[in-house]
Design a protein around this motif. Structure first.
Motif, mmCIF file in Angstrom:
data_model
loop_
_atom_site.group_PDB
_atom_site.id
_atom_site.type_symbol
_atom_site.label_atom_id
_atom_site.label_comp_id
_atom_site.label_asym_id
_atom_site.label_seq_id
_atom_site.Cartn_x
_atom_site.Cartn_y
_atom_site.Cartn_z
ATOM 1 N N ALA A 183 -9.561 5.770 0.541
ATOM 2 C CA ALA A 183 -8.633 4.874 1.043
ATOM 3 C C ALA A 183 -9.050 4.703 2.726
ATOM 4 O O ALA A 183 -8.774 3.618 2.720
ATOM 5 N N THR A 236 -4.061 -4.758 -2.580
ATOM 6 C CA THR A 236 -3.633 -4.985 -1.250
ATOM 7 C C THR A 236 -4.129 -6.651 -0.704
ATOM 8 O O THR A 236 -3.466 -7.185 -0.131
ATOM 9 N N GLN A 237 -5.523 -6.518 -1.044
ATOM 10 C CA GLN A 237 -6.140 -7.729 -0.621
ATOM 11 C C GLN A 237 -5.477 -9.116 -1.293
ATOM 12 O O GLN A 237 -5.374 -10.052 -0.691
ATOM 13 N N PRO A 292 0.862 -1.340 -0.071
ATOM 14 C CA PRO A 292 0.064 0.044 -0.040
ATOM 15 C C PRO A 292 0.927 1.315 0.018
ATOM 16 O O PRO A 292 0.554 2.266 -0.815
ATOM 17 N N TRP A 302 -12.358 -1.465 8.141
ATOM 18 C CA TRP A 302 -12.025 -0.012 8.062
ATOM 19 C C TRP A 302 -12.368 0.793 9.314
ATOM 20 O O TRP A 302 -11.454 1.773 9.333
ATOM 21 N N ASP A 322 -7.064 -1.371 -3.022
ATOM 22 C CA ASP A 322 -7.413 -2.228 -1.911
ATOM 23 C C ASP A 322 -7.547 -3.706 -2.606
ATOM 24 O O ASP A 322 -7.201 -4.575 -1.819
ATOM 25 N N GLN A 323 -7.898 -3.842 -3.632
ATOM 26 C CA GLN A 323 -7.781 -5.144 -4.305
ATOM 27 C C GLN A 323 -6.705 -5.746 -4.485
ATOM 28 O O GLN A 323 -6.312 -6.907 -4.398
ATOM 29 N N PHE A 340 -2.366 -7.182 5.413
ATOM 30 C CA PHE A 340 -3.627 -6.964 5.240
ATOM 31 C C PHE A 340 -4.638 -8.076 5.373
ATOM 32 O O PHE A 340 -5.585 -8.206 6.069
ATOM 33 N N LYS A 356 -12.140 5.133 3.827
ATOM 34 C CA LYS A 356 -13.607 4.927 3.994
ATOM 35 C C LYS A 356 -14.185 5.858 4.838
ATOM 36 O O LYS A 356 -15.203 5.466 5.488
ATOM 37 N N TRP A 391 -7.604 -8.512 8.350
ATOM 38 C CA TRP A 391 -8.838 -8.984 7.685
ATOM 39 C C TRP A 391 -9.417 -10.414 8.275
ATOM 40 O O TRP A 391 -10.432 -10.443 8.669
ATOM 41 N N LYS A 415 -14.825 -6.567 6.285
ATOM 42 C CA LYS A 415 -14.252 -5.490 5.843
ATOM 43 C C LYS A 415 -14.565 -4.186 6.533
ATOM 44 O O LYS A 415 -13.860 -3.153 6.958
ATOM 45 N N TYR A 452 -17.359 1.943 1.017
ATOM 46 C CA TYR A 452 -16.942 2.907 0.069
ATOM 47 C C TYR A 452 -18.115 4.216 -0.151
ATOM 48 O O TYR A 452 -17.836 5.215 -0.741
#
Length: 444
Positions: free
Chosen positions: A52, A383-384, A14, A404, A380-381, A390, A54, A394, A400, A352
Motif C-alpha cells: 500500500a 481509490t483511483q 481507502p 507514492w 488502489d484501483q 486521490f 509502495k 494525482w 504515480k 509496486y
C-alpha cells in the motif's frame, strides 16, 4: 473521469477499505499458539502495508518501522508491527486460499456502490481478461511451491507464476482485479502445475464467489482449445478468444474458403481520423479437425491507417456476430491487453516492484506476498476510480511514482489519523506547513 466519492459511498474510501481488509485478515485461521506475540492479522496487515505504501523492499519497510509505527497502527489497524523477520516467518505458512475473501469483500463493496456499472460492456455483461505471468525465477532460491524447469546443461530453474483475472473495459484505464490463481506445485504432486490447470481452478473459484455475474472472458490464442471452451460453457461464461494463423490454421482455411464462396459477411467503415475498419466474420466454423462438432463464430478485423500501416486481429466467440455487434466484439477482444498493460505492467513499472523478491520462504511466502500486492492494487484501483482527494493529488503531482514518494514522505513526517488527511496534506503542500495535531483532518 469523475470520482464516485460521496457520503453514501464512504465505504469505498481507502480508510474504509483498509478496515474491511483488516477485518478479513482477522478471520484467517492461525494455527500458532494463542500466546504468539504478533497476531496473524497484524502480520498480514503489515505485509499489505508494504505494498500500500509502495516500499521498494521489505528491508526498507523495516528500516522505517520505528518512525512509521504510530501511523501503521493508526491507519492500518495494527496492534503490533512485526519486524521483517517476524513477518516472513509468520506469513510463510499462510495458505493462499485463505486470502481470497478480502478480494471478494472489496468486490462486494464495488457492487454496492454501483461502481461496476461503468464496466458493463456488451448486452449487460462484463469483460473478464485472463492472462498468466511469471514473477520470480532463480537457479538458487527455491521453496516447496516452486515450479521446476531443467535445462539442457542440467541446471534447474525455480520459478513462480500466477494467472491474473480482471474486469476491464475498452474505454477505461482502470481495471478491477480479482484474486489471482497461483500456478505452483500442488500438495503431494511431483509434477509442475500449468496455466490450464490454474485456469480451471480460477473458474471454479470465480463461479463459487460470483455465481450470477455475467462475464465474457477475453484470452489469447493458447485458450482456443475444446477442453477450455467446454469449461467456460460449464460455468456459463461466454468468450472472445484470440486466434493465430500459425496455431489455428484450420479456422483460417475455413474462413478463406467461405470468403471465396461468398458465405462470409463483411462490414467496412472509416473513422474521423481516416482509419479504415474492415470486419469479416463467419458463423459456425469448426474449431479444429480434432473437434469438428465444436462450432464457433470466427471474426477478423483489419485496421488500415492513412500512412499504410495495417493491423490485423482475429478471434473466435460464442456470441452472435452481426453488423451491430461486430465492432464492440472486436473492441472487447482487443481489450485483453488491459490485463497486460494496465495490470502487470503497472505492477512492474509504477512503484509496486512486482519483479522484486520481497521474501521467498520455504513454503508459501512468495505466493502470499504476490497476493497481498494484488490486493493493494485492487484497492488502489478502487481509490483511483472513487476518491476525489486521490484524483486531485494525482493530477497535482503528475505521476504515480511521484505520488507514492510524497505519500511515504508525509507518512514519515506527520502523525496521521486517515488516508484522507494524508491526501489533504499533499494537496496543500505539507512541506510548507508544520506537522498537524492528531485530530486535524479527522474524517472518522
Amino acid at each position: 473521469m469523475d470520482g464516485c466519492y460521496s457520503k453514501e459511498r464512504q465505504h469505498l474510501s481507502p480508510d474504509a477499505l483498509y478496515r474491511l481488509v483488516r477485518a478479513e485478515f482477522n478471520n484467517v485461521p492461525d494455527h500458532r499458539s494463542d500466546s504468539a506475540q504478533i497476531s496473524l492479522g497484524d502480520a498480514l496487515m503489515a505485509g499489505y502495508a508494504v505494498f500500500a505504501l509502495k516500499a521498494p523492499s521489505l528491508l526498507s519497510f523495516d528500516d522505517r518501522r520505528a518512525s512509521d509505527e504510530a501511523n501503521l497502527k493508526s491507519l492500518f489497524g495494527m496492534k503490533n508491527v512485526p519486524c521483517d523477520t517476524q513477518m516472513r516467518t509468520i506469513l510463510d505458512d499462510v495458505a493462499s486460499e485463505s486470502l481470497r475473501s478480502p478480494f471478494t469483500s472489496v468486490f462486494r463493496q464495488l457492487q454496492r456502490g454501483k461502481v461496476l456499472e461503468q464496466f458493463v460492456f456488451f448486452q449487460g455483461q462484463y469483460l473478464m481478461a485472463l492472462d498468466g505471468t511469471s514473477y520470480f525465477s532463480s537457479e538458487k532460491i527455491r521453496c516447496s511451491s516452486c515450479l521446476e524447469k531443467k535445462s539442457r546443461n542440467g541446471k534447474i530453474a525455480y520459478s513462480h507464476q500466477m494467472l491474473g483475472a480482471a474486469l476491464v473495459h475498452p474505454d477505461l484505464r482502470e481495471v478491477i482485479p480479482l484474486c489471482p490463481e497461483p500456478i505452483i506445485k500442488q500438495d503431494g504432486d511431483t509434477k509442475n502445475d500449468c496455466e490450464r490447470n490454474g485456469t480451471r481452478r480460477l473458474l471454479e473459484h470465480f463461479r463459487r464467489e460470483h455465481p450470477v455475474l455475467p462475464v465474457i472472458v477475453v484470452e489469447d490464442a493458447l485458450s482456443a482449445n475444446a477442453p477450455h471452451l467446454a469449461d467456460l460453457a460449464r460455468h456459463n461464461i461466454r468468450f472472445v478468444v484470440g486466434i493465430k494463423p500459425g496455431s489455428q490454421a484450420f479456422l483460417f482455411e475455413q474462413m478463406q474458403t467461405a470468403f471465396e464462396e461468398g458465405r462470409t459477411q463483411v462490414l467496412t467503415s472509416v473513422d474521423e481520423k481516416g482509419v479504415l475498419h474492415h470486419y469479416r466474420w463467419l458463423e459456425k466454423a469448426a474449431l479444429n479437425e480434432s473437434h469438428p462438432n465444436v462450432l464457433v463464430n470466427m471474426l477478423e478485423f483489419w485496421e488500415i491507417h492513412p500512412d499504410g500501416t495495417i493491423r490485423h486481429f482475429s478471434w473466435i466467440t460464442d456470441l452472435t456476430v452481426a453488423t451491430d455487434t461486430v465492432a464492440p466484439l472486436a473492441a472487447g477482444g482487443r481489450a485483453r491487453w488491459h490485463i497486460e498493460n494496465e495490470t502487470f505492467n503497472t505492477l512492474k513499472n509504477q512503484g509496486y516492484h512486482f519483479d522484486h523478491n520481497f521474501g521467498h520462504g520455504k513454503n508459501n511466502l512468495s505466493v502470499v506476498f504476490a497476493l497481498l500486492m494484488m490486493l493493494a492494487f485492487l484497492i488502489d484501483q478502487t481509490t483511483q476510480l472513487c476518491d476525489l482527494h486521490f484524483q486531485a493529488v494525482w493530477k497535482k503531482l503528475g505521476s504515480k511514482r511521484n505520488l507514492w514518494e510524497q505519500v511515504r514522505g508525509a507518512f514519515r513526517h506527520f502523525k496521521l489519523t486517515s488516508m484522507r488527511q494524508l491526501y489533504e496534506l499533499l494537496l496543500i503542500d505539507y512541506k510548507a506547513v508544520p506537522p498537524l495535531s492528531p485530530s486535524a483532518g479527522d474524517t472518522s
